[in-house]
Design a protein around this motif. Structure first.
Motif, PDB file in Angstrom:
ATOM      1  N   THR A 172      71.877  47.498  -0.667  1.00  0.00           N
ATOM      2  CA  THR A 172      71.384  48.821  -1.052  1.00  0.00           C
ATOM      3  C   THR A 172      71.763  49.903  -0.058  1.00  0.00           C
ATOM      4  OG1 THR A 172      69.260  48.336   0.008  1.00  0.00           O
ATOM      5  CG2 THR A 172      69.464  47.850  -2.350  1.00  0.00           C
ATOM      6  N   ARG A 173      72.101  49.518   1.164  1.00  0.00           N
ATOM      7  CA  ARG A 173      72.524  50.499   2.162  1.00  0.00           C
ATOM      8  C   ARG A 173      73.556  49.843   3.079  1.00  0.00           C
ATOM      9  NH1 ARG A 173      67.434  48.686   3.724  1.00  0.00           N
ATOM     10  NH2 ARG A 173      67.257  47.940   5.890  1.00  0.00           N
ATOM     11  N   TYR A 206      71.106  44.597   8.348  1.00  0.00           N
ATOM     12  CA  TYR A 206      71.344  46.025   8.168  1.00  0.00           C
ATOM     13  C   TYR A 206      71.235  46.733   9.519  1.00  0.00           C
ATOM     14  CZ  TYR A 206      70.713  45.327   3.124  1.00  0.00           C
ATOM     15  OH  TYR A 206      70.839  44.915   1.827  1.00  0.00           O
TER      16      TYR A 206
END
Length: 284
Positions: A219-220, A253
């Motif tokens: 998602t990121r 992340y």
């Protein structure tokens, strides 16, 4: 009598003159047109009648037992022609040679598009990384919206770790290759100020794989994952090393150095998966 004759003549002259009826005569041209119309009507009626009739199927007689025996005996006695086999082998060699020429031509075109040297492009096209079975490849999920300097830094680190840069899509859409080619050249050039096909490039591969992003739920970016096998291969060819749907056990992340992301991945339980990449990264 003279008086009576004169009266008769006078009466005849005084009587109204009777008109003769006009007789219509058909011309030859009108008769010919009528005959042609009649012939066309008859022909049309005949065609319609024939169209309604079923077409009989041809009656093909079954071959006699003697004829069938002769046919099967001829098939059994047939021997392969060595000349045909030689022609087939020659055609196969010619096809392989043509395929090699086409591959080289496509590599040169790719070099022009990406600004790579032709030898470097051939090395990338023929490379099989990783070669060891069961090896894990670091895949860094990135985006074209990230700063070029950050992407260049990650490319240098992934070159040492033999990793891959993965993009969800191409700038400008999948129908436009030019913007992605320009971005790839900016990321891979050793000298950012160099222009043209003679510029030296980093030995790191870039892939555009939206399926990979969807499988891992990225998602990121940036995000680090470790994939078994070679993620740069087509999905149908990854079955030799492992299932094409194999996923990374963890995702890390954060905008950090590759070494720090590998350490975090090890703490999450993937110490064995990052061992080779971490060793290569520390060795250079």
């Amino acid at each position: 009598m003279t008086l009576v004759a004169g009266c008769a003549i006078t009466a005849a002259q005084a009587a109204p003159e009777m008109k003769k009826p006009k007789v219509k005569v058909a011309s030859t041209a009108e008769g010919q047109k009528a005959m042609e119309a009649l012939e066309k009507a008859q022909a049309r009626a005949q065609r319609n009648a024939n169209a309604d009739k079923p077409i009989p199927s041809p009656n093909i007689a079954a071959p006699s037992p003697a004829l069938r025996k002769r046919a099967f005996d001829a098939l059994r006695s047939h021997k392969p022609d060595p000349r045909l086999e030689e022609r087939a082998r020659a055609a196969r060699k010619a096809g392989e040679a043509q395929l090699a020429r086409d591959r080289e031509a496509m590599s040169k075109r790719l070099a022009e598009a990406l600004g790579l040297e032709a030898p470097s492009t051939m090395a990338v096209a023929q490379a099989v990384a990783p070669k060891a079975p069961g090896a894990w490849v670091p895949v860094l999920f990135v985006s074209s919206s990230m700063p070029i300097t950050t992407l260049r830094t990650y490319a240098g680190q992934l070159e040492r770790a033999r990793g891959v840069l993965a993009f969800r899509g191409m700038p400008g859409g999948l129908t436009k290759v030019g913007p992605m080619a320009k971005l790839s050249a900016q990321i891979l050039r050793l000298d950012p100020g160099c222009e043209g096909p003679a510029c030296a490039m980093r030995d790191v591969q870039l892939i555009v794989d939206p399926i990979l992003f969807r499988q891992h739920g990225v998602t990121r970016v940036p995000a680090l994952g470790m994939l078994p096998g070679d993620p740069t291969k087509p999905y149908c060819e990854r079955e030799e090393e492992g299932p094409a749907s194999a996923q990374s056990g963890h995702l890390v992340y954060g905008d950090a150095a590759l070494s720090g992301m590998l350490e975090t991945y090890a703490r999450l339980g993937g110490k064995e998966e990052i061992r080779d990449a971490e060793t290569r990264l520390e060795r250079r």
